[in-house]
Design an enzyme around this catalytic site. Sequence first.
Site, mmCIF file in Angstrom:
data_model
loop_
_atom_site.group_PDB
_atom_site.id
_atom_site.type_symbol
_atom_site.label_atom_id
_atom_site.label_comp_id
_atom_site.label_asym_id
_atom_site.label_seq_id
_atom_site.Cartn_x
_atom_site.Cartn_y
_atom_site.Cartn_z
ATOM 1 N N SER A 63 8.333 -9.594 -53.446
ATOM 2 C CA SER A 63 7.676 -10.852 -53.398
ATOM 3 C C SER A 63 7.738 -11.063 -52.750
ATOM 4 C CB SER A 63 8.971 -11.529 -52.925
ATOM 5 O OG SER A 63 9.803 -12.758 -54.830
ATOM 6 N N LYS A 66 3.865 -12.415 -52.611
ATOM 7 C CA LYS A 66 3.230 -13.404 -52.601
ATOM 8 C C LYS A 66 2.448 -13.711 -51.394
ATOM 9 C CE LYS A 66 7.967 -14.646 -55.056
ATOM 10 N NZ LYS A 66 8.930 -14.847 -55.564
ATOM 11 N N TYR A 188 1.342 -12.151 -62.045
ATOM 12 C CA TYR A 188 1.992 -12.401 -60.835
ATOM 13 C C TYR A 188 3.215 -11.288 -61.150
ATOM 14 C CZ TYR A 188 7.275 -13.504 -59.231
ATOM 15 O OH TYR A 188 8.496 -14.007 -58.796
ATOM 16 N N TYR A 239 14.144 -16.181 -48.540
ATOM 17 C CA TYR A 239 15.051 -17.467 -49.232
ATOM 18 C C TYR A 239 16.214 -18.331 -48.867
ATOM 19 C CZ TYR A 239 13.794 -12.789 -51.561
ATOM 20 O OH TYR A 239 12.957 -11.991 -52.193
ATOM 21 N N VAL A 257 13.022 -8.846 -53.632
ATOM 22 C CA VAL A 257 13.901 -7.629 -53.901
ATOM 23 C C VAL A 257 14.346 -6.751 -54.042
ATOM 24 C CG1 VAL A 257 14.678 -9.994 -55.292
ATOM 25 C CG2 VAL A 257 13.097 -8.553 -55.802
#
Length: 303
Positions: A63, A66, A188, A239, A257
């Site tokens: 992530s 992103k 992605y 998160y 993660v």
Amino acid sequence: MDLQNLLDDIVGAVQPLARQGAAADYIPSLASVDTSQFGISVATREGEVFSAGDADVAFSIQSISKVYALALVLARDGNSIWKRVFREPSGNPFNSLVQLEHEDGIPRNPFINAGALVVADRLLTVTGGSTTAVRELLREESGNFSIDSDPEVAASEARNSHRNTSLAHFLASYGNLENSVDDVLDAYIKQCALAMSCTDLALASRFLATNGLRADGTPLLSPPQTKRINAVMLTCGTYDAAGEFAYRVGLPGKSGVGGGIIAVVPNNCSICVWSPALGRSGNSVAGVAALDEFTTRTGWSIF
Ligand code: GLU
């Protein structure tokens, strides 16, 4: 400030925490990583790098990617993405389907999976279908041209992407995707599967600490755009534990993660920590502890 001594000290202090928690296993190939590893790198705004521990071991950035996808979309396409994704903390798991339905297909923020799929979709459109834009940015900013997606991690995620596939179809059903579900998922998954070290990521994140300036001195983002990405990282980057992260670390950060976390001290430096074992919030236990130690001992926090 003797940064090298400080990082060496931090490795000694947090290494015992490295096995607390567990590696993510919903992407099976992430579960086989040795959880005793810990690395930390700091890149100053001038481009000097200090590293300690396993800072040169490549890991799956997941992530964290992103952030760079969002930066590229803002750089190439301005603010129009904010019509398709909000920028509020979600208060829900990062892969929640329920929230997307409640909110009529507009994801809460660009760092939960639904929001990142919308950003990946827009990036595909503005790059004319390229699935390597994030990789190219990361290569150029880090100076490491061997950075690439790990095909095994990508294949492992692709085989287990029922939730993200569902999210993408949901988005499409609300008219919030421009490209096909398959193309968006492919882009992605490739960006998430990029393998990089702490040193690579600290260097590649330096533009967030330099008001948007790239390694070659040209602007990627304007200072206000940079401020806004850092703000979204602070509120939505870790998160459902962004409050705890702000409390302990006091910096904009983005975790993944794979156990990596990047953090930014605006106008000063970018930091990357990595240790694969995650706590209940999904953030690296040793990584958060190391950043807590770093900001507590340096006083380099935004608060
Ligand atoms: N590729 C992962 C997923 O979509 C990224 C998750 C993360 O790092 O938060 O589930």
